[in-house]
Design an enzyme around this catalytic site. Structure first.
Site, PDB file in Angstrom:
ATOM      1  N   CYS A 227     -20.738 -15.598  -2.257  1.00 35.80           N
ATOM      2  CA  CYS A 227     -20.184 -15.088  -3.504  1.00 35.80           C
ATOM      3  C   CYS A 227     -18.882 -14.343  -3.252  1.00 35.80           C
ATOM      4  CB  CYS A 227     -21.156 -14.105  -4.177  1.00 35.80           C
ATOM      5  SG  CYS A 227     -22.804 -14.752  -4.486  1.00 35.80           S
TER       6      CYS A 227
ATOM      7  N   CYS B 222     -19.241 -10.493  -7.812  1.00 34.56           N
ATOM      8  CA  CYS B 222     -20.255 -11.348  -8.448  1.00 34.56           C
ATOM      9  C   CYS B 222     -21.127 -10.523  -9.394  1.00 34.56           C
ATOM     10  CB  CYS B 222     -21.127 -12.003  -7.378  1.00 34.56           C
ATOM     11  SG  CYS B 222     -22.334 -13.167  -8.061  1.00 34.56           S
TER      12      CYS B 222
ATOM     13  N   ASP C  99      22.695  -3.634  -4.106  1.00 36.20           N
ATOM     14  CA  ASP C  99      22.627  -4.154  -5.469  1.00 36.20           C
ATOM     15  C   ASP C  99      23.000  -3.056  -6.463  1.00 36.20           C
ATOM     16  OD1 ASP C  99      21.405  -6.401  -7.323  1.00 36.20           O
ATOM     17  OD2 ASP C  99      20.633  -4.478  -8.045  1.00 36.20           O
TER      18      ASP C  99
END
Length: 490
Positions: free
Chosen positions: A34, A38, A439
């Site tokens: 699982c 679950c 930037d």
């Protein structure tokens, strides 16, 4: 993480969905595996065993849980965060390289022997490349069985199985149902309207902020290749066996994905590229926790957590577009790229929208006339040099590429500076630590927050954000009201 037994037990007992895909829980009494979240009652601790991959659990004789469908959980964030051999191999396997070229093809892409790759994958994941590819084929088969009306023989072929018998045996072994029984469980569901069309859900780890993710893709969309239509981002895909069109729609708990493929063998690769494009396998809780330790950055994270890094479905395409976009507006970059598409792109049909072309391949662009681009001569020379290097294979930017080597190869090309290299590293290579200290938007945001605004000082300050500096960039960019930060309307 699967080796930390107590931590895994705590995750299972608390049903912590954050760890879905990080490891898998095998129940010794039921022989089922699982995901950690679950919904069934957790097994007794003494009956739990943990595996690092679905393939390892399957090899150990466990079958997939029918409730939590562990094969459909988000992928481990490690394969997008790391740049070592195992991570590069996993990205290539997800892209379908083993199914197309076998383990020798995978080894050739990585520059290692097949023995070295098998040994390292077994040591870390408990399964070799063939078993990992088999687990992926099983997942692809389940998707096709449940979302299409294809005959089972065609499902087997499209999922990559060599024979019907192998397909039947694998489906029974992994899901404890025959292919016909698996389809019968979903017979009441919706069916695709056309051959090669499939609708599915792409899971992710919450939280997810769609604003900058879809806003960036929509604002920079190249006409004919991408569009925002009716609340979804749509684009054409160049794939190994043909081409496709994908529509991706954000919802609170998943990304709605509608794929139209000319060859269903491309399904697994197309899904992998879409997940990579939207950075869906990230671990936003871990990322945001670290960024919150910076007091200046914390308010941005708290305001809208879960920002992702918008990436790409085609690294070569993005590199060309990044150079085209140097020192020009977003609108101008779209215009220049659109002209290349019209002149050299491969036409496609899109009855559901306005997409007209695939972005040109580097081979097609190698024949383009540089004078046709209305930009400075030096920029045209830079684009030509990049295209020639990509077409010749002198630069490798694919999912299995070495990030440091790719940076060095790009830097060696005339006209490609640090900003362009890092943008490509962030969006094409997928390096989560790529950073853009020069930037303008980053520097403006940093100054507004009281952070260092000069590149050198900002780089030094950013050390505390590692290895998630690409995500810090998303939060800094989000301080601007540019369209890239806004979820489009309509």
């Amino acid at each position: 993480m699967h080796t930390d037994f107590d931590r895994c037990v705590r995750a299972v007992q608390s049903k912590d969905a954050r760890f879905d895909g990080w490891f898998f829980t095998a129940v010794l009494t039921t022989r089922i595996y699982c995901r950690p979240s679950c919904p069934v009652v957790p097994p007794k601790v003494e009956n739990m065993s943990f595996y690092p991959s679905a393939a390892a659990a399957q090899q150990a004789g466990f079958r997939a849980c029918k409730r939590c469908r562990p094969d459909a959980s988000p992928g481990s964030p490690q394969w997008n965060e790391r740049a070592d051999l195992v991570a590069r191999a996993m990205r290539l396997i997800a892209d379908g390289v083993v199914d197309r070229d076998g383990v020798p093809g995978l080894a050739a892409r990585l520059g290692y022997s097949t023995r070295q790759i098998e040994r390292q994958l077994l040591a870390e994941l408990g399964a070799g490349p063939l078993a990992l590819a088999r687990a992926q084929r099983a997942q692809t088969a389940r998707l096709l069985i449940e979302t299409s009306d294809l005959p089972m023989a065609e499902v087997a072929f499209a999922a990559g199985f060599a024979s019907i018998r192998t397909f039947n045996d694998t489906v029974r072994e992994v899901f404890a149902l025959s292919p016909t029984e698996l389809r019968g469980r979903t017979r009441g569901g919706a069916r695709p309207a056309a051959p090669g069309a499939l609708s599915l859900r792409l899971p992710f780890r919450a939280p997810l902020c769609p604003d900058n993710l879809f806003g960036h893709l929509a604002a920079t969309a190249v006409p004919g290749v991408e569009e925002w239509r009716d609340g979804a981002y749509r684009r054409t895909l160049r794939l190994p066996y043909g081409h496709g069109i994908v529509s991706l729609r954000p919802t609170p708990d998943h990304i709605g994905c509608h794929l139209s493929l000319t060859d269903l063998r491309d399904l697994a690769g197309a899904i992998s590229r879409c997940r990579r494009l939207l950075d869906l396998d990230a671990d936003p809780v871990a990322i945001d926790e670290l960024l919150r330790t910076d007091l200046e950055l914390a308010p941005l994270v708290d305001k809208v957590p879960g920002r992702r890094v918008p990436r790409t479905v085609d690294a070569d395409e993005f590199a060309v577009r990044a150079v085209i976009g140097q020192q020009v507006s977003t609108a101008a970059a779209r215009t220049h790229a659109g002209r290349l598409v019209t002149a050299h792109g491969e036409p496609v049909d899109d009855p559901a929208g306005g997409l007209t072309h695939l972005f040109p391949s580097t081979a097609a662009l190698a024949d383009h006339d540089p004078e046709a681009l209305a930009m400075p001569r030096t920029r045209r020379a830079t684009i030509g040099g990049l295209i020639d290097a990509l077409a010749a294979g002198d630069i490798a930017l694919g999912v299995g590429s070495d990030w440091d080597r790719a940076r060095a190869q790009l830097t060696a090309l005339p006209g490609i500076g640090p900003w362009t290299v890092e943008v490509i590293a962030m969006r094409a290579l997928g390096d989560p630590d790529a950073f853009l200290p020069t930037d303008l938007g980053v520097r403006r945001a940093a100054a507004g927050l009281g952070l260092p605004a000069t590149p050198g000082a900002l780089v030094r300050h950013s050390a505390r954000w590692r290895p998630w500096r690409a995500y810090a960039v998303q939060y800094l960019w989000a301080t601007d009201d540019h369209p890239i930060n806004l979820l489009p309307e309509g």
